[in-house]
Scaffold this motif. Structure first.
Motif, PDB file in Angstrom:
ATOM      1  N   PRO A 285       0.802  -1.241   0.000  1.00 53.30           N
ATOM      2  CA  PRO A 285       0.000   0.000   0.000  1.00 53.30           C
ATOM      3  C   PRO A 285       0.830   1.284   0.000  1.00 53.30           C
ATOM      4  O   PRO A 285       0.234   2.367   0.078  1.00 53.30           O
ATOM      5  N   ALA A 286       2.153   1.199  -0.060  1.00 54.27           N
ATOM      6  CA  ALA A 286       2.975   2.403   0.111  1.00 54.27           C
ATOM      7  C   ALA A 286       2.596   3.497  -0.892  1.00 54.27           C
ATOM      8  O   ALA A 286       2.420   4.665  -0.523  1.00 54.27           O
ATOM      9  N   ALA A 302      -5.248 -14.531  -1.876  1.00 60.38           N
ATOM     10  CA  ALA A 302      -4.365 -14.790  -3.018  1.00 60.38           C
ATOM     11  C   ALA A 302      -3.796 -13.504  -3.600  1.00 60.38           C
ATOM     12  O   ALA A 302      -2.833 -13.537  -4.368  1.00 60.38           O
ATOM     13  N   THR A 303      -4.388 -12.360  -3.252  1.00 60.32           N
ATOM     14  CA  THR A 303      -3.894 -11.071  -3.746  1.00 60.32           C
ATOM     15  C   THR A 303      -2.550 -10.752  -3.083  1.00 60.32           C
ATOM     16  O   THR A 303      -2.299 -11.119  -1.935  1.00 60.32           O
ATOM     17  N   ARG A 304      -1.678 -10.090  -3.833  1.00 60.33           N
ATOM     18  CA  ARG A 304      -0.371  -9.705  -3.297  1.00 60.33           C
ATOM     19  C   ARG A 304      -0.314  -8.186  -3.189  1.00 60.33           C
ATOM     20  O   ARG A 304      -0.340  -7.516  -4.215  1.00 60.33           O
ATOM     21  N   PRO A 305      -0.261  -7.609  -1.977  1.00 65.13           N
ATOM     22  CA  PRO A 305      -0.374  -8.272  -0.670  1.00 65.13           C
ATOM     23  C   PRO A 305      -1.832  -8.631  -0.367  1.00 65.13           C
ATOM     24  O   PRO A 305      -2.725  -8.187  -1.083  1.00 65.13           O
ATOM     25  N   GLN A 348      -3.087  -6.402   4.571  1.00 63.96           N
ATOM     26  CA  GLN A 348      -1.900  -5.600   4.254  1.00 63.96           C
ATOM     27  C   GLN A 348      -2.058  -4.629   3.092  1.00 63.96           C
ATOM     28  O   GLN A 348      -1.213  -3.752   2.891  1.00 63.96           O
ATOM     29  N   SER A 349      -3.107  -4.718   2.294  1.00 66.99           N
ATOM     30  CA  SER A 349      -3.234  -3.821   1.139  1.00 66.99           C
ATOM     31  C   SER A 349      -3.617  -2.406   1.535  1.00 66.99           C
ATOM     32  O   SER A 349      -3.629  -1.507   0.687  1.00 66.99           O
ATOM     33  N   SER A 350      -3.956  -2.201   2.821  1.00 67.33           N
ATOM     34  CA  SER A 350      -4.350  -0.842   3.232  1.00 67.33           C
ATOM     35  C   SER A 350      -3.979  -0.570   4.679  1.00 67.33           C
ATOM     36  O   SER A 350      -4.808  -0.078   5.446  1.00 67.33           O
ATOM     37  N   VAL A 351      -2.760  -0.888   5.047  1.00 70.36           N
ATOM     38  CA  VAL A 351      -2.334  -0.587   6.417  1.00 70.36           C
ATOM     39  C   VAL A 351      -1.595   0.750   6.421  1.00 70.36           C
ATOM     40  O   VAL A 351      -1.191   1.269   5.384  1.00 70.36           O
TER      41      VAL A 351
END
Length: 358
Positions: A285-286, A302-305, A348-351
């Motif tokens: 998410p950076a 399954a998505t990365r991240p 983890q996609s939006s932390v």
């Protein structure tokens, strides 16, 4: 004729004859009570001593007696069964609902007949006719999309019916639905809380009511957060990973300001978007945070991240459908469209910055 062939085998006269299933007469005879007393004990009715009731129940268990469900349903005007009509061939949304519904009804001793109508009105009518022939006590109607549909039909008039993840075009019908607009608000509020200022919305076809409701939630949450509404950041399309990749290519081409967050209308779109961003050399998410919708773990994990997503709480909807159907079978009148809250599942996609490695 082959004279060397052995003569046909004689019938096995020692074989035990097939036994008929035990009847209530057998229970009464062995327990040394009348048939009426046995019936009262087995149906938890009448005024009997606990000793007599326990004796009858013990005998019934020992000889394997099973009551005639059809005869009992005729006697009490209840079959202890309900029918489920589904149009969800894939089961993506129906399975969690039906699983929770069955668990809730099992607590009440109610069995379920499941029928798939595959969007065919004639097949649906046939299934309903068959369920009515089985004297079901109620119906649950569900689907793979929550858009309005014709009521189940006059042929089921008066039968308690609950629409769940489906809604009848009838103000008197009870429809239980996820709050799509509220779910979109949760997604945008979460992205705004991370400091994201340019939040785009990639979603499915606008003829879906859910798409229109999520769009309304998206725009209202932007306004509430004091963020600008940019029409170029709203992209309706199709429910696919390919559309997620294509939409990202559109958003990140040219010299216009680029999004720093994506709210996607489902998890498939979000996974395609994440793949496209990675191929462009952008970090999630950076550089760009992502939130999906559905919380379908096949996609989110399954998505990365791993993907943050809005959960429609389908199991809770299924349990509530069971509660409301039980209420209606008992005589309560319940109707109208009722929307139930969604919830945010953060991955983890939006932390927040510095937490992406968790």
């Amino acid at each position: 004729m082959d004279k060397t062939a052995p003569p046909p085998a004689a019938p096995d006269e020692t074989r035990a004859p097939l036994r008929a299933a035990p009847t209530i007469r057998d229970v009464a005879r062995i327990a040394e009570v009348s048939i009426g007393t046995a019936s009262k004990a087995l149906n938890a009715g009448g005024r009997l001593s606990q000793e007599t009731r326990d004796k009858v129940l013990r005998v019934a268990r020992e000889i394997g007696y099973r009551p005639n469900d059809l005869a009992q349903s005729l006697h009490r005007a209840k079959s202890r069964t309900i029918g489920i009509i589904s149009n969800d061939s894939f089961g993506r949304f129906t399975f969690p609902i039906v699983e929770a519904l069955e668990e809730r009804l099992a607590d009440e001793g109610i069995a379920v007949f499941m029928c798939n109508a595959t969007d065919d009105p004639a097949r649906e009518r046939q299934h309903v006719d068959q369920l009515l022939g089985k004297r079901v006590d109620g119906l649950v109607v569900t689907a793979r999309r929550a858009d309005k549909r014709p009521p189940i039909g006059p042929f089921a008039h008066g039968l308690p019916t609950v629409y769940v993840f489906s809604q009848a075009d009838d103000p008197d019908a009870l429809s239980l639905l996820p709050d799509d607009e509220g779910g979109a608000v949760l997604a945008v509020e979460h992205l705004a809380s991370l400091g994201r200022k340019r939040i785009a919305h990639i979603t499915g076809p606008e003829h879906f009511e859910a798409v229109r409701l999520r769009r309304a939630g998206y725009f209202s949450a932007l306004a509430a957060a004091g963020l600008p509404r940019t029409d170029l950041f709203y992209l309706p399309g199709v429910w696919s990973e390919a559309w997620g990749r294509e939409a990202v290519a559109r958003l990140f081409q040219g010299g216009t300001p680029k999004p720093d967050a994506l709210f996607c209308g489902n998890d498939q779109i979000a996974r395609g978007a994440a793949d496209a961003l990675r191929e462009m050399g952008l970090a999630v998410p950076a550089d760009v945070a992502i939130v999906g919708f559905d919380n379908w773990e096949v996609m989110t994990l399954a998505t990365r991240p791993p993907l943050t997503s809005i959960d429609m709480n389908l199991k809770a909807l299924g349990r509530e459908a069971g509660d409301r159907l039980i209420d209606m079978i008992s005589g309560k009148r319940i109707g109208g469209v009722q929307r139930r809250p969604c919830s945010l599942v953060v991955r983890q996609s939006s932390v927040a910055e510095g937490e992406a490695g968790i």
